[in-house]
Design a protein around this motif. Structure first.
Motif, PDB file in Angstrom:
ATOM      1  N   ARG A 235       0.841  -1.206   0.000  1.00 20.99           N
ATOM      2  CA  ARG A 235       0.000   0.000   0.000  1.00 20.99           C
ATOM      3  C   ARG A 235       0.874   1.253   0.000  1.00 20.99           C
ATOM      4  NH1 ARG A 235      -3.856  -2.797   2.756  1.00 20.99           N
ATOM      5  NH2 ARG A 235      -2.727  -2.597   4.716  1.00 20.99           N
ATOM      6  N   ALA A 236       1.934   1.234   0.821  1.00 20.76           N
ATOM      7  CA  ALA A 236       2.833   2.396   0.897  1.00 20.76           C
ATOM      8  C   ALA A 236       3.542   2.633  -0.443  1.00 20.76           C
ATOM      9  CB  ALA A 236       3.853   2.186   2.014  1.00 20.76           C
ATOM     10  N   LEU A 241       3.977   6.279  -5.146  1.00 16.53           N
ATOM     11  CA  LEU A 241       3.860   6.621  -6.567  1.00 16.53           C
ATOM     12  C   LEU A 241       2.788   7.692  -6.770  1.00 16.53           C
ATOM     13  CD1 LEU A 241       4.086   3.216  -8.484  1.00 16.53           C
ATOM     14  CD2 LEU A 241       5.559   5.215  -8.814  1.00 16.53           C
ATOM     15  N   GLY A 242       1.683   7.563  -6.035  1.00 15.58           N
ATOM     16  CA  GLY A 242       0.580   8.532  -6.161  1.00 15.58           C
ATOM     17  C   GLY A 242       0.144   8.641  -7.607  1.00 15.58           C
ATOM     18  N   ASP A 243      -0.065   9.867  -8.093  1.00 16.03           N
ATOM     19  CA  ASP A 243      -0.481   9.995  -9.488  1.00 16.03           C
ATOM     20  C   ASP A 243       0.649  10.546 -10.358  1.00 16.03           C
ATOM     21  OD1 ASP A 243      -0.500  12.498  -8.473  1.00 16.03           O
ATOM     22  OD2 ASP A 243      -2.670  12.809  -8.668  1.00 16.03           O
ATOM     23  N   SER A 244       1.888  10.343  -9.904  1.00 15.46           N
ATOM     24  CA  SER A 244       3.010  10.819 -10.719  1.00 15.46           C
ATOM     25  C   SER A 244       3.808   9.652 -11.288  1.00 15.46           C
ATOM     26  CB  SER A 244       3.912  11.726  -9.874  1.00 15.46           C
ATOM     27  OG  SER A 244       4.266  11.052  -8.683  1.00 15.46           O
ATOM     28  N   VAL A 296       4.231   3.918 -13.001  1.00 15.56           N
ATOM     29  CA  VAL A 296       2.959   4.612 -12.771  1.00 15.56           C
ATOM     30  C   VAL A 296       1.919   3.635 -12.220  1.00 15.56           C
ATOM     31  CG1 VAL A 296       3.049   6.500 -14.448  1.00 15.56           C
ATOM     32  CG2 VAL A 296       2.351   4.227 -15.221  1.00 15.56           C
ATOM     33  N   VAL A 297       0.996   4.186 -11.443  1.00 13.39           N
ATOM     34  CA  VAL A 297      -0.128   3.380 -10.955  1.00 13.39           C
ATOM     35  C   VAL A 297      -1.145   3.288 -12.075  1.00 13.39           C
ATOM     36  CG1 VAL A 297      -2.009   3.302  -9.253  1.00 13.39           C
ATOM     37  CG2 VAL A 297       0.255   4.152  -8.574  1.00 13.39           C
ATOM     38  N   LEU A 298      -1.724   2.115 -12.273  1.00 13.83           N
ATOM     39  CA  LEU A 298      -2.744   1.942 -13.323  1.00 13.83           C
ATOM     40  C   LEU A 298      -4.147   2.205 -12.782  1.00 13.83           C
ATOM     41  CD1 LEU A 298      -1.275  -1.232 -15.052  1.00 13.83           C
ATOM     42  CD2 LEU A 298      -1.289   1.106 -15.927  1.00 13.83           C
TER      43      LEU A 298
END
Ligand code: ZN
Ligand code: ZN
Length: 298
Positions: A235-236, A241-244, A296-298
């Motif tokens: 989760r961390a 990564l967040g949205d960047s 990146v997060v999908l």
């Protein structure tokens, strides 16, 4: 670091050996003397995995007459990791560069790793043990169980008669084992590790003898804590990564703000990459091409 002396009907064996420093060697000799024996009395040494604190003095024991035994596929990796051509270390240097490690930190990582090689004995012959095989260690029967993750072919020993687990670095009481992704690793070390933890949890064991920290009894309880820890870390990792788009080293420094040595830098980046790879394999993040590679997060 703990090495364990096994005494049975046919003599003595060791589980792991310690890094080869002058201090560690005198500690080992003194501990054997306390048991009333010398290094020449150790018939076999089982090495759980290729890390220097485990394999380091195995060659010294071999020269004193012991057979060295390891889980078969770990042997080739051990040979390669500690070979004079240090190709694994160089490969890792380039891989960390691709993942955003600053050049000076990367050089420090490489130098520290090479220096570690000075504390690992050469071993003439390493006998192969298969996953599931029962080994005779000093006359006791110990089952070899493959527990990948901390290294690709790490193995623990289960003493089914005594209900003891020699857990190596797979299950530790206070710290969690480092699980890292390297260019030469299996596909998904963290997936391997979590699977191997769930598998070992169901072993009928009443005493765990870890390679670091004190022996403990509650194997399922400790496994559950480690599984929960990795849930938190996954989760961390997503939060970092967040949205960047970030490279793995940047994610690593969010997850591990304080790193005190070149070894810690290596473990932290490899561990971050193992979590990113785990998430990637499950469709949660994606690795983008480029130098450094970004995620990146999908
Ligand atoms: Zn280790
Ligand atoms: Zn260790």
């Amino acid at each position: 670091m703990n090495a364990y002396l096994i005494e049975g009907s046919s003599g003595y064996a060791l589980v792991d050996s310690g890094l080869h420093t002058a201090d560690a060697e005198s500690v080992l000799r003194a501990a054997l003397a306390e048991a009333g024996i010398t290094v020449e009395d150790v018939r076999r040494v089982f090495v759980t995995h290729l890390h220097p604190d485990h394999i380091g003095m195995a060659g010294t024991l071999e020269r004193a007459g012991a057979e060295v035994v390891m889980h078969a596929p770990e042997i080739a990796n051990a040979r390669r990791m500690w070979s004079r051509d240090h190709s694994m270390i160089d490969e890792t240097y380039a891989w960390f560069e691709r993942h955003g490690m600053p050049a000076d930190v990367d050089r420090g990582m490489r130098d520290a790793w090479l220096a570690m090689g000075q504390r690992v004995d050469e071993i003439a012959k390493i006998d192969e043990a298969a996953d599931g095989e029962t080994l005779d260690l000093g006359g006791r029967r110990e089952r070899v169980v493959w527990t990948p993750g901390h290294t690709d072919y790490h193995a623990v020993l289960v003493d089914e008669a005594e209900r003891i687990l020699f857990s190596g670095d797979h299950v530790l009481p206070r710290i969690t084992s480092n699980v890292g992704l390297y260019p030469y690793s299996r596909e998904d070390p963290l997936g391997d590790f979590l699977g191997a933890l769930r598998a070992v949890r169901s072993r009928q064991v009443t005493r765990v003898l870890p390679a670091h920290g004190d022996p403990f009894d509650d194997l399922p309880g400790r496994v559950d804590q480690i599984l929960a820890h990795h849930d938190d870390r996954l989760r961390a990792t997503l939060d970092a990564l967040g949205d960047s788009e970030r490279d793995a080293y940047a994610v690593c420094r969010t997850l591990f703000p304080v790193l005190r040595s070149a070894h810690e830098e290596r473990f932290a980046l490899a561990e971050t990459l193992a979590h990113l790879r785990y998430l990637e394999r499950r469709g949660k993040v994606r690795e983008l091409e480029g130098l450094p590679a970004r995620w990146v997060v999908l």
